[in-house]
Design a protein around this motif. Structure first.
Motif, PDB file in Angstrom:
ATOM      1  N   LEU A  32       5.695  14.683  10.565  1.00 54.06           N
ATOM      2  CA  LEU A  32       6.817  15.420   9.998  1.00 54.06           C
ATOM      3  C   LEU A  32       8.113  14.784  10.500  1.00 54.06           C
ATOM      4  O   LEU A  32       8.306  14.593  11.701  1.00 54.06           O
ATOM      5  N   GLY A  33       8.974  14.418   9.579  1.00 50.55           N
ATOM      6  CA  GLY A  33      10.194  13.707   9.932  1.00 50.55           C
ATOM      7  C   GLY A  33      10.176  12.261   9.477  1.00 50.55           C
ATOM      8  O   GLY A  33      11.215  11.594   9.437  1.00 50.55           O
ATOM      9  N   ASP A  34       9.008  11.755   9.114  1.00 53.05           N
ATOM     10  CA  ASP A  34       8.878  10.390   8.626  1.00 53.05           C
ATOM     11  C   ASP A  34       9.040  10.373   7.105  1.00 53.05           C
ATOM     12  O   ASP A  34       9.079  11.409   6.448  1.00 53.05           O
ATOM     13  N   GLY A  35       9.105   9.182   6.530  1.00 52.56           N
ATOM     14  CA  GLY A  35       9.119   9.055   5.073  1.00 52.56           C
ATOM     15  C   GLY A  35      10.382   9.618   4.456  1.00 52.56           C
ATOM     16  O   GLY A  35      11.502   9.295   4.847  1.00 52.56           O
ATOM     17  N   LEU A  36      10.206  10.494   3.475  1.00 54.48           N
ATOM     18  CA  LEU A  36      11.330  11.097   2.760  1.00 54.48           C
ATOM     19  C   LEU A  36      12.335  11.766   3.690  1.00 54.48           C
ATOM     20  O   LEU A  36      13.530  11.827   3.380  1.00 54.48           O
ATOM     21  N   TRP A  37      11.868  12.268   4.808  1.00 54.87           N
ATOM     22  CA  TRP A  37      12.764  12.956   5.745  1.00 54.87           C
ATOM     23  C   TRP A  37      13.863  12.031   6.261  1.00 54.87           C
ATOM     24  O   TRP A  37      14.896  12.494   6.739  1.00 54.87           O
ATOM     25  N   GLU A  38      13.658  10.725   6.166  1.00 60.38           N
ATOM     26  CA  GLU A  38      14.658   9.782   6.659  1.00 60.38           C
ATOM     27  C   GLU A  38      15.444   9.098   5.546  1.00 60.38           C
ATOM     28  O   GLU A  38      16.494   8.513   5.806  1.00 60.38           O
ATOM     29  N   GLY A  66       0.552  22.737  14.290  1.00 61.61           N
ATOM     30  CA  GLY A  66      -0.389  21.914  13.537  1.00 61.61           C
ATOM     31  C   GLY A  66      -0.030  21.750  12.084  1.00 61.61           C
ATOM     32  O   GLY A  66      -0.882  21.305  11.293  1.00 61.61           O
ATOM     33  N   VAL A  67       1.206  22.090  11.692  1.00 61.42           N
ATOM     34  CA  VAL A  67       1.619  21.930  10.303  1.00 61.42           C
ATOM     35  C   VAL A  67       1.370  20.494   9.864  1.00 61.42           C
ATOM     36  O   VAL A  67       1.610  19.544  10.604  1.00 61.42           O
ATOM     37  N   ARG A  68       0.869  20.334   8.638  1.00 64.90           N
ATOM     38  CA  ARG A  68       0.559  19.008   8.119  1.00 64.90           C
ATOM     39  C   ARG A  68       1.502  18.657   6.980  1.00 64.90           C
ATOM     40  O   ARG A  68       1.812  19.497   6.142  1.00 64.90           O
ATOM     41  N   TYR A  69       1.908  17.390   6.993  1.00 69.61           N
ATOM     42  CA  TYR A  69       2.839  16.891   5.983  1.00 69.61           C
ATOM     43  C   TYR A  69       2.264  15.618   5.371  1.00 69.61           C
ATOM     44  O   TYR A  69       1.717  14.756   6.075  1.00 69.61           O
ATOM     45  N   SER A  70       2.372  15.494   4.053  1.00 69.10           N
ATOM     46  CA  SER A  70       1.884  14.283   3.387  1.00 69.10           C
ATOM     47  C   SER A  70       2.890  13.813   2.353  1.00 69.10           C
ATOM     48  O   SER A  70       3.680  14.599   1.824  1.00 69.10           O
ATOM     49  N   LEU A  89       0.845  -1.186   0.000  1.00 67.67           N
ATOM     50  CA  LEU A  89       0.000   0.000   0.000  1.00 67.67           C
ATOM     51  C   LEU A  89       0.883   1.240   0.000  1.00 67.67           C
ATOM     52  O   LEU A  89       2.082   1.162   0.314  1.00 67.67           O
ATOM     53  N   PRO A  90       0.342   2.416  -0.333  1.00 68.38           N
ATOM     54  CA  PRO A  90       1.128   3.639  -0.196  1.00 68.38           C
ATOM     55  C   PRO A  90       1.631   3.802   1.240  1.00 68.38           C
ATOM     56  O   PRO A  90       0.902   3.520   2.200  1.00 68.38           O
ATOM     57  N   TYR A  91       2.863   4.239   1.376  1.00 69.31           N
ATOM     58  CA  TYR A  91       3.482   4.329   2.701  1.00 69.31           C
ATOM     59  C   TYR A  91       2.645   5.199   3.639  1.00 69.31           C
ATOM     60  O   TYR A  91       2.240   6.301   3.298  1.00 69.31           O
ATOM     61  N   GLY A  92       2.413   4.659   4.835  1.00 69.89           N
ATOM     62  CA  GLY A  92       1.654   5.385   5.849  1.00 69.89           C
ATOM     63  C   GLY A  92       0.159   5.148   5.806  1.00 69.89           C
ATOM     64  O   GLY A  92      -0.580   5.750   6.601  1.00 69.89           O
ATOM     65  N   SER A  93      -0.317   4.293   4.907  1.00 65.93           N
ATOM     66  CA  SER A  93      -1.758   4.054   4.777  1.00 65.93           C
ATOM     67  C   SER A  93      -2.361   3.599   6.103  1.00 65.93           C
ATOM     68  O   SER A  93      -1.757   2.845   6.864  1.00 65.93           O
ATOM     69  N   ILE A  94      -3.577   4.081   6.353  1.00 71.12           N
ATOM     70  CA  ILE A  94      -4.335   3.689   7.540  1.00 71.12           C
ATOM     71  C   ILE A  94      -5.622   3.031   7.084  1.00 71.12           C
ATOM     72  O   ILE A  94      -6.351   3.572   6.251  1.00 71.12           O
ATOM     73  N   SER A  95      -5.916   1.874   7.629  1.00 71.45           N
ATOM     74  CA  SER A  95      -7.115   1.145   7.234  1.00 71.45           C
ATOM     75  C   SER A  95      -8.367   1.882   7.681  1.00 71.45           C
ATOM     76  O   SER A  95      -8.417   2.417   8.791  1.00 71.45           O
ATOM     77  N   PRO A  96      -9.410   1.901   6.851  1.00 76.75           N
ATOM     78  CA  PRO A  96     -10.690   2.467   7.290  1.00 76.75           C
ATOM     79  C   PRO A  96     -11.286   1.723   8.475  1.00 76.75           C
ATOM     80  O   PRO A  96     -12.149   2.252   9.170  1.00 76.75           O
ATOM     81  N   PHE A  97     -10.830   0.485   8.718  1.00 78.32           N
ATOM     82  CA  PHE A  97     -11.343  -0.313   9.818  1.00 78.32           C
ATOM     83  C   PHE A  97     -10.434  -0.258  11.051  1.00 78.32           C
ATOM     84  O   PHE A  97     -10.651  -0.997  12.003  1.00 78.32           O
ATOM     85  N   ARG A  98      -9.411   0.591  11.023  1.00 77.64           N
ATOM     86  CA  ARG A  98      -8.461   0.639  12.139  1.00 77.64           C
ATOM     87  C   ARG A  98      -9.182   1.063  13.412  1.00 77.64           C
ATOM     88  O   ARG A  98      -9.896   2.066  13.426  1.00 77.64           O
ATOM     89  N   PRO A  99      -8.997   0.354  14.505  1.00 77.64           N
ATOM     90  CA  PRO A  99      -9.675   0.727  15.743  1.00 77.64           C
ATOM     91  C   PRO A  99      -9.081   1.989  16.349  1.00 77.64           C
ATOM     92  O   PRO A  99      -7.919   2.309  16.150  1.00 77.64           O
ATOM     93  N   GLY A 100      -9.914   2.697  17.100  1.00 75.84           N
ATOM     94  CA  GLY A 100      -9.442   3.855  17.831  1.00 75.84           C
ATOM     95  C   GLY A 100      -9.400   5.105  16.990  1.00 75.84           C
ATOM     96  O   GLY A 100      -9.651   5.092  15.785  1.00 75.84           O
ATOM     97  N   PRO A 101      -9.047   6.253  17.602  1.00 76.19           N
ATOM     98  CA  PRO A 101      -9.003   7.522  16.884  1.00 76.19           C
ATOM     99  C   PRO A 101      -7.858   7.562  15.891  1.00 76.19           C
ATOM    100  O   PRO A 101      -6.875   6.828  16.011  1.00 76.19           O
ATOM    101  N   ALA A 102      -7.994   8.408  14.893  1.00 77.90           N
ATOM    102  CA  ALA A 102      -6.938   8.560  13.888  1.00 77.90           C
ATOM    103  C   ALA A 102      -5.663   9.062  14.548  1.00 77.90           C
ATOM    104  O   ALA A 102      -5.688   9.786  15.550  1.00 77.90           O
TER     105      ALA A 102
END
Length: 629
Positions: free
Chosen positions: A378-384, A366-370, A308-321
């Motif tokens: 922020l700091g995950d993915g390409l940042w590493e 609250g800056v958002r990174y995708s 899956l695309p890196y960081g994907s979250i399942s629509p069925f994942r339990p708990g808050p996002a």
């Protein structure tokens, strides 16, 4: 109240509620397995209408929410013979690992249904497009008998203990400490992956992407004691929806992240070697698998996975996002930030990426990174993982853009992650002197080199692949310089362009007669208009697959440079009549970032990239689109 009246009232309530309770609790193993059989029959018939679907049933394919009846429902040719069903009357859930053919190609199909008195409420499916695995399953014909045997009551462990023991498998695999306690494996444990035996082999078979020929000869416990699986940096969203206490079986769904920071593979023979190129970049895999326990030990494992695309979250994942917003700091840009300021901001972000350190950036709270449509910390993915980035004004394939009216800066250029090149389309939003949004789209070169190369697992061939030498040459100079005057680059041009892509028609698109266009570095000898029409024996190939173009977004409108940078999702439903090439056989969505050069109100040049995504994919930004159709 008289006793007689109480009894009458109780009888009336029982008569009223009895059917509901019966429906809620009466779906025993036979009922659940019947529901699964009916579901698969309906799938093969391309018709979900006979199913007892609850209102607003949530249906997914490979983690993408789509309307039931679309996607796989339109392409299944037939059901296979292998079927391994997992039932849990207590939770009202049933799952199956089975095989299908889609447009004549074998695939492994996994489905999970959640059922209550209102009908089927959840349908979660995973299509593992591995024809070899599907063939092996068909040769097996049925699961090993031990999976289906009832365990005497006195030898069973509890539901919670079954889950706890299964979860130890994932905790042990995550970062794979070779010094961990792995005594939860039975000494005769064995594992299948896509129907391939991956333990206790008597032959020297390389495991997965590696060249290690020892790993597959070991048992389950010995394998994990090697630390070989250390490239799995996180196993999250662990779900155990089907627990069969009678058979001591658990069906689990988990998400595995490989963040690309592990650079050496611990071999099973005690040495280490450079990690295969597949792990150059951050990757996310989803696994659906069954576990059979013997006492309190893991005895059999049957696993299938997808990428899956890196960081994907399942629509069925339990708990808050997950909270993936970032913290602000005391840094600031000029207020207001004009074109020169924005150009400087985007270069500042590029240098921060190269340094793997965002702390110097002027970040809003609250800056958002995708990345590729998924919000990340922020700091995950390409940042590493990112290495050298081509710089505007210095390197041949790099350009920057800005729109002071919206406070948007952008970049398009070459990157390198360890040994894997890519093209980065970057959008940076500045508001009141602070960066509050960073959006990265990175289309990497994919190759079928040694041990499966760098290709996304089990994706079909792209309509247009990267050049074999992975070189894109120079970016056309018209994207890099300023025009003599401001030009009309209204977003409506993008609407006309993507509408034409969907309709396979260039009639309403204002292309210059000499317009040229490239996809993943490939241009061919056709004009922009001819490519849209899909004319000729060898068109670029993207347009004649198009069924729907959606999630269209303008990333930046640079009037000074006469450039629109946009991105869209292009669906291919794999329902074309007649013979199909490998490119067309499965439902797919292509993420297509685009640079569109405009001169005197007409499109003169287009530079595009093509990235494969699971069918139905949308960007996490789509609900906030700057421009949508």
């Amino acid at each position: 109240m008289p006793a007689m009246l109480l009894k009458a009232l109780a009888a009336a309530v029982a008569l009223l509620l009895g059917p509901l309770h019966a429906q809620a609790g009466a779906c025993n193993r036979t009922c659940l397995e019947g529901q699964m059989s009916d579901y698969l029959t309906a799938l093969a018939a391309h018709d979900p209408s006979p199913l007892p679907l609850a209102p607003f049933v949530l249906y997914t394919e490979n983690d993408q929410v789509i309307p039931i009846g679309n996607g796989e429902w339109q392409v299944v040719s037939s059901l296979g013979n292998y079927r391994h069903v997992f039932s849990d009357p207590q939770s009202g859930q049933v799952a199956a690992i089975t095989t299908i053919t889609e447009n004549g190609m074998g695939a492994i199909y996994i489905a999970r249904l959640k059922i209550d008195s209102g009908g089927i409420r959840e349908i979660e499916t995973q299509i593992t497009r591995d024809p070899n695995g599907a063939t092996l399953y068909e040769k097996m014909e049925k699961p090993e008998d031990v999976w289906l045997e009832a365990v005497p009551v006195e030898k069973r462990i509890s539901r919670d203990f079954l889950i706890s023991q299964t979860n130890k498998y994932y905790s042990g695999m995550q970062n794979n400490n070779p010094n961990g306690n792995y005594s939860f494996f039975d000494k005769n444990c064995s594992r299948l992956e896509q129907a391939v035996q991956t333990t206790n082999l008597n032959r020297s078979t390389p495991y997965s992407h590696s060249n290690d020929t020892v790993f597959s000869s070991l048992g389950c416990e010995a394998q994990i004691q090697t630390g070989f699986l250390g490239f799995v940096t996180s196993i999250r969203d662990r779900m155990f929806p089907v627990v069969d206490e009678e058979r001591q079986v658990v069906f689990a769904i988990t998400t595995l992240d490989h963040n690309g920071t592990v650079r050496f593979l611990r071999d099973a023979n005690g040495t280490t070697s450079p990690i295969p190129a597949y792990f150059d970049i951050p990757r996310t895999l989803q696994a659906m698998e069954g576990f059979r326990l013997n006492g309190d030990k893991l005895f059999r494992i049957e696993m299938n996975l997808i990428e899956l695309p890196y960081g994907s979250i399942s629509p069925f994942r339990p708990g808050p996002a997950l909270d993936r917003s970032g913290a602000g700091n005391n840094q600031n840009t000029t207020i207001p930030c004009n074109g020169g300021c924005l150009d400087g901001v985007v270069v500042q972000v590029l240098h921060a990426l190269e340094a793997h350190d965002y702390s110097s950036l002027p970040l809003a709270a609250g800056v958002r990174y995708s990345e590729n449509g998924q919000f990340l910390a922020l700091g995950d993915g390409l940042w590493e993982t990112i290495g050298p980035i081509a710089m505007p004004g210095v390197d041949g394939y790099a350009a920057r853009f800005s729109d002071p009216s919206s406070g948007t800066a952008a970049y398009w250029g070459l990157t390198m992650e360890h040994t894997t090149p890519g093209v980065l389309a970057l959008r940076v939003k500045v508001d009141n002197g602070k960066i509050n949004e960073i959006e990265a789209i990175d289309v990497r070169a994919e190759s079928s080199g040694p041990r499966y190369g760098t290709t996304t697992l089990m994706r079909p061939p792209l309509p247009v692949e990267w050049p074999a030498d992975r070189s894109l040459g120079k970016l056309d100079s018209s994207f890099q310089g300023n025009q003599t005057s401001f030009t009309d680059v209204r977003p409506r041009l993008s609407l006309l362009y993507f509408n034409g892509m969907e309709l396979h028609s260039s009639l309403t698109i204002p292309f210059a007669s000499g317009c040229l266009r490239r996809d993943n570095g490939f241009q061919g000898n056709l004009s922009c208009a001819a490519q849209i029409e899909g004319n000729g024996p060898a068109p670029n190939g993207l347009y004649n697959l198009t069924s729907t173009v959606h999630d269209v977004r303008i990333l930046v409108t640079d009037s000074k440079r006469g450039v629109l940078m946009a991105v869209a999702m292009v669906d291919s439903t794999a329902t074309s009549p007649g013979p199909m090439s490998a490119t067309k056989r499965i439902p797919s969505t292509y993420m297509v970032p685009q640079l569109i050069k405009v001169t005197d109100g007409v499109i003169t040049r287009v530079e595009g990239m093509v990235k494969w995504m699971p069918f139905g994919y949308n960007s996490a930004w789509s609900g906030e689109a700057t421009f949508s159709r």
